[in-house]
Design a protein around this motif. Structure first.
Motif, PDB file in Angstrom:
ATOM      1  N   LYS A   9     -34.640  10.135  52.364  1.00 23.94           N
ATOM      2  CA  LYS A   9     -35.182  11.461  52.039  1.00 23.94           C
ATOM      3  C   LYS A   9     -34.689  11.982  50.693  1.00 23.94           C
ATOM      4  CE  LYS A   9     -36.186  13.257  56.680  1.00 23.94           C
ATOM      5  NZ  LYS A   9     -37.583  12.877  56.553  1.00 23.94           N
ATOM      6  N   LEU A  49     -44.786   5.619  54.205  1.00 25.45           N
ATOM      7  CA  LEU A  49     -43.532   6.375  54.107  1.00 25.45           C
ATOM      8  C   LEU A  49     -43.783   7.870  54.166  1.00 25.45           C
ATOM      9  CD1 LEU A  49     -41.636   4.265  51.412  1.00 25.45           C
ATOM     10  CD2 LEU A  49     -41.076   4.468  53.849  1.00 25.45           C
ATOM     11  N   SER A  67     -44.948   8.780  57.840  1.00 21.97           N
ATOM     12  CA  SER A  67     -43.838   8.768  58.796  1.00 21.97           C
ATOM     13  C   SER A  67     -42.854   9.914  58.583  1.00 21.97           C
ATOM     14  CB  SER A  67     -43.077   7.443  58.684  1.00 21.97           C
ATOM     15  OG  SER A  67     -42.377   7.372  57.446  1.00 21.97           O
ATOM     16  N   LYS A  68     -43.030  10.616  57.456  1.00 22.43           N
ATOM     17  CA  LYS A  68     -42.110  11.688  57.054  1.00 22.43           C
ATOM     18  C   LYS A  68     -40.720  11.158  56.711  1.00 22.43           C
ATOM     19  CE  LYS A  68     -44.423  15.601  59.243  1.00 22.43           C
ATOM     20  NZ  LYS A  68     -45.707  14.907  59.443  1.00 22.43           N
ATOM     21  N   CYS A  69     -40.638   9.850  56.470  1.00 21.34           N
ATOM     22  CA  CYS A  69     -39.389   9.278  55.968  1.00 21.34           C
ATOM     23  C   CYS A  69     -39.157   9.735  54.533  1.00 21.34           C
ATOM     24  CB  CYS A  69     -39.464   7.754  56.040  1.00 21.34           C
ATOM     25  SG  CYS A  69     -38.021   6.893  55.380  1.00 21.34           S
ATOM     26  N   CYS A  70     -40.254   9.852  53.776  1.00 20.18           N
ATOM     27  CA  CYS A  70     -40.200  10.315  52.395  1.00 20.18           C
ATOM     28  C   CYS A  70     -41.325  11.314  52.162  1.00 20.18           C
ATOM     29  CB  CYS A  70     -40.349   9.143  51.417  1.00 20.18           C
ATOM     30  SG  CYS A  70     -39.075   7.871  51.550  1.00 20.18           S
ATOM     31  N   CYS A 111     -47.833   2.663  59.688  1.00 18.18           N
ATOM     32  CA  CYS A 111     -46.484   2.548  60.256  1.00 18.18           C
ATOM     33  C   CYS A 111     -46.411   1.518  61.377  1.00 18.18           C
ATOM     34  CB  CYS A 111     -45.981   3.918  60.728  1.00 18.18           C
ATOM     35  SG  CYS A 111     -46.021   5.177  59.436  1.00 18.18           S
ATOM     36  N   GLU A 160     -33.791   1.462  56.471  1.00 22.12           N
ATOM     37  CA  GLU A 160     -34.292   2.794  56.814  1.00 22.12           C
ATOM     38  C   GLU A 160     -35.740   2.956  56.364  1.00 22.12           C
ATOM     39  OE1 GLU A 160     -33.274   7.553  56.070  1.00 22.12           O
ATOM     40  OE2 GLU A 160     -32.186   6.001  54.951  1.00 22.12           O
ATOM     41  N   LEU A 161     -36.038   2.515  55.156  1.00 21.01           N
ATOM     42  CA  LEU A 161     -37.396   2.640  54.621  1.00 21.01           C
ATOM     43  C   LEU A 161     -38.393   1.825  55.443  1.00 21.01           C
ATOM     44  CD1 LEU A 161     -36.542   2.360  50.821  1.00 21.01           C
ATOM     45  CD2 LEU A 161     -37.484   4.391  51.953  1.00 21.01           C
ATOM     46  N   ASP A 206     -37.979   0.474  58.441  1.00 19.77           N
ATOM     47  CA  ASP A 206     -38.011   0.855  59.850  1.00 19.77           C
ATOM     48  C   ASP A 206     -38.995   1.995  60.070  1.00 19.77           C
ATOM     49  OD1 ASP A 206     -36.839   0.492  62.556  1.00 19.77           O
ATOM     50  OD2 ASP A 206     -36.195   2.558  62.269  1.00 19.77           O
ATOM     51  N   ALA A 207     -39.123   2.866  59.070  1.00 18.93           N
ATOM     52  CA  ALA A 207     -40.099   3.960  59.161  1.00 18.93           C
ATOM     53  C   ALA A 207     -41.528   3.435  59.113  1.00 18.93           C
ATOM     54  CB  ALA A 207     -39.881   4.951  58.016  1.00 18.93           C
TER      55      ALA A 207
END
Length: 299
Positions: free
Chosen positions: A27, A47, A50-53, A153, A175-176, A178-179
């Protein structure tokens, strides 16, 4: 986790690196994506979805304005036709999403502009050794093999860290991705198999769906109806196998009545499908070898 993967991660844990600074999380990362083709767009859209970024974390570079217009419209990200300009902002992460044949030209173009960024390459057949040799000692590089299903996703992604990639780097990469679905550590040798089997699988599945749809049309179904029924059935099978953990072979046995139509259909299709899939994967691996040996212009 296999012994090879454990050994790989253990080796990564003991690496020394010149990179210093606070731990970067998804983030908070500034991200440059070089290449706005199908895979680049899929990663960006996934990304954000998924709201990861968020859209304001990205800057995207590509020489083709129409591709930039597409991603700017879809994802509201900043764009530029200059990779050097994108990297002038010193992003935390650089995704290399150009074709394998274009990686050498890209490296020539961006030169030292990578600064201390973490590089994530999705180029098939371009090894860590080649990337590290061209970018120089100390460059933190991770190779990843995602699929276009990252857009929704649902990507299966394998990753392997280079010589100077740190544990923090691998944590961020995991993390990236996995999202974007599921992510697994791999060896570099395994990465090529992942590209040939999983990376190409969306095309395999789409081709099978199209073929089954056309078989329905041949026997009197209308095209939209046949396609819709095949598509929802594929979704259903994937959901059942994912939810239950049942082995696909056992699933086939459960849906076949003894002496029934499905049993006879599978008896006919299996040898052709098995042979075709094995040949397809072998062909993909052979092409990867061609790219790895530098014959980028081979037909």
């Amino acid at each position: 986790m296999s012994d090879q993967v454990k050994q790989n991660k253990s080796h990564q844990a003991t690496r020394q690196t010149a990179h210093q600074g606070k731990k970067v999380i998804a983030k908070n990362a500034t991200i440059a994506v070089i290449g706005a083709g199908g895979m680049g767009r899929a990663i960006i859209n996934g990304l954000i979805r998924s709201k990861c970024c968020y859209h304001n974390q990205f800057i995207v570079a590509d020489h083709h304005q129409e591709k930039l217009d597409h991603i700017a419209r879809d994802a509201r990200v900043r764009t530029t036709r200059s990779a050097v300009e994108a990297l002038s902002e010193k992003p935390d992460v650089i995704f290399i999403c150009v074709k394998p044949q274009s990686v050498s030209d890209l490296i020539d173009e961006i030169g030292d502009a990578i600064a201390n960024s973490l590089i994530i390459s999705i180029a098939v057949g371009v090894t860590l050794a080649e990337l590290e040799e061209n970018f120089g000692d100390g460059t933190r590089i991770v190779r990843a093999m995602p699929t276009v299903c990252a857009k929704v996703c649902k990507s299966a992604t394998a990753v392997v860290g280079g010589t100077w990639a740190t544990d923090d780097d691998l944590d961020l990469v995991e993390e990236l991705f996995d999202a974007l679905g599921v992510v697994r550590l791999a060896t570099e040798k395994q990465l090529e198999a992942v590209a040939a089997v999983i990376g190409a699988a969306p095309a395999y599945f789409a081709l099978f769906e199209d073929t089954l749809t056309r078989a329905g049309i041949l026997h009197g179904l209308n095209a939209p109806g046949s396609r819709e029924m095949v598509n929802i059935t594929m979704e259903g099978v994937a959901a059942i196998l994912s939810d239950s953990g049942e082995h696909p072979r056992a699933f086939c046995e459960h849906v076949c009545s003894p002496g029934g139509t499905t049993a006879y259909a599978l008896k006919e299709i299996e040898p052709h499908l098995e042979k075709g899939v094995y040949q397809a994967v072998d062909a993909a691996l052979e092409r990867s070898e061609v790219l790895r040996n530098g014959a980028h212009n081979a037909e």
